[in-house]
Design an enzyme around this catalytic site. Structure first.
Site, mmCIF file in Angstrom:
data_model
loop_
_atom_site.group_PDB
_atom_site.id
_atom_site.type_symbol
_atom_site.label_atom_id
_atom_site.label_comp_id
_atom_site.label_asym_id
_atom_site.label_seq_id
_atom_site.Cartn_x
_atom_site.Cartn_y
_atom_site.Cartn_z
ATOM 1 N N SER A 1 0.850 -1.185 0.000
ATOM 2 C CA SER A 1 0.000 0.000 0.000
ATOM 3 C C SER A 1 0.883 1.232 0.000
ATOM 4 C CB SER A 1 -0.901 0.023 1.242
ATOM 5 O OG SER A 1 -1.576 1.270 1.358
ATOM 6 N N TYR B 1 -0.862 -0.416 10.467
ATOM 7 C CA TYR B 1 -1.190 -0.855 9.110
ATOM 8 C C TYR B 1 -0.089 -0.400 8.148
ATOM 9 C CZ TYR B 1 -3.643 -1.303 4.650
ATOM 10 O OH TYR B 1 -3.979 -1.625 3.359
#
Length: 262
Positions: free
Chosen positions: A139, A152
């Site tokens: 990501s 995350y």
């Protein structure tokens, strides 16, 4: 020659389901992995009916050690699997200080530990064969601590480094490794994380994201960032990083840390 079988994690919906669809339409048999067996069964039936490929369903929760071990065994033992798509991931809403320890442990287990373990399970066999590919879905959050998704983002930074390190080690042995860095993509991860979907900004469609990632795959890119329109920015980032490497061998601290304050 037959095309390699593809194992896709997190395949019951979103990015993983589209990867399964696209590889099936390219004529690859599949092993699809996720927690939701009913969704996997439905996807397998549809893909087999529409494309004629063989699709095996492997239900697994990648936060559970025993389930990861079953997927590892399939990757080690199934010589037909030549491509691993490490897509499974979870996210949780909220600031670091407010998140539950159990949620953070699960996040690291799925987003980082399982990715490492599955890549490690398949890498020796692919290297020995001199061919194959590992695709790790990261990501852009892993590059942007300012977004505030601390753990995350840390797991996604791990995925990027892992992919680049594997590319350095396995590339000379014929194994292609790709890191894919999506930005906000319209998947179920948002609602599962507890986000208010009515307040979310416009997002990239899942089909568009995967098709762009596969274009990078076909070009054998090491890092594919579908939302980054100016690719020169990534090239400059990489050049600046590499430029620092010789300095890391210095045996004395930089003068700015030793000069007397004035």
């Amino acid at each position: 020659m037959s095309k390699p079988r593809v194992l896709v994690t997190g395949a019951s919906s979103g990015i993983g389901a589209v990867y399964a669809d696209r590889f099936a339409r390219r004529g690859h048999d599949l092993v699809i992995v996720a927690r939701d067996a009913s969704r996997l069964d439905a996807l397998a039936a549809r893909l087999t009916a529409e494309t004629g490929v063989a699709v095996d369903v492997l239900r697994a929760d990648l936060a559970e050690d025993a389930d990861v071990a079953r997927v590892e065994a399939r990757l080690r033992d199934d010589a037909a699997i030549g491509i691993l798509v490490n897509n499974a991931g979870v996210s949780y809403a909220g600031a670091f200080a407010d998140q539950a320890p159990a949620d953070l442990a699960r996040l690291v287990a799925v987003n980082a530990t399982a990715v490492m373990r599955l890549a490690h399970a398949v890498a020796p066999r692919l290297a020995a064969a001199g061919e194959g590919a590992i695709v790790n879905i990261g990501s852009v959050v892993g590059l942007v601590p300012e977004f505030g998704q601390t753990v995350y983002g840390a797991t996604k930074a791990f995925v990027l480094f892992l992919s680049q390190g594997l590319a350095h080690e396995l590339g000379p042995k014929g194994v292609y490794v790709q890191a894919v860095l999506p930005a906000a993509t319209a998947t179920e991860i948002w609602s599962r994380a507890g986000a208010n979907t009515d307040q979310l900004p416009p997002m990239m469609a899942v089909d568009a994201l995967v098709d762009a990632a596969l274009a990078g795959f076909d070009r054998r890119e090491g890092v594919t960032i579908p939302p980054l329109h100016d690719g020169a920015l990534w090239d400059a980032y990489q050049l600046d990083r590499v430029a620092m490497i010789p300095s890391f061998g210095a045996s004395v601290p930089a003068p700015r840390y030793t000069e007397t304050a004035r």
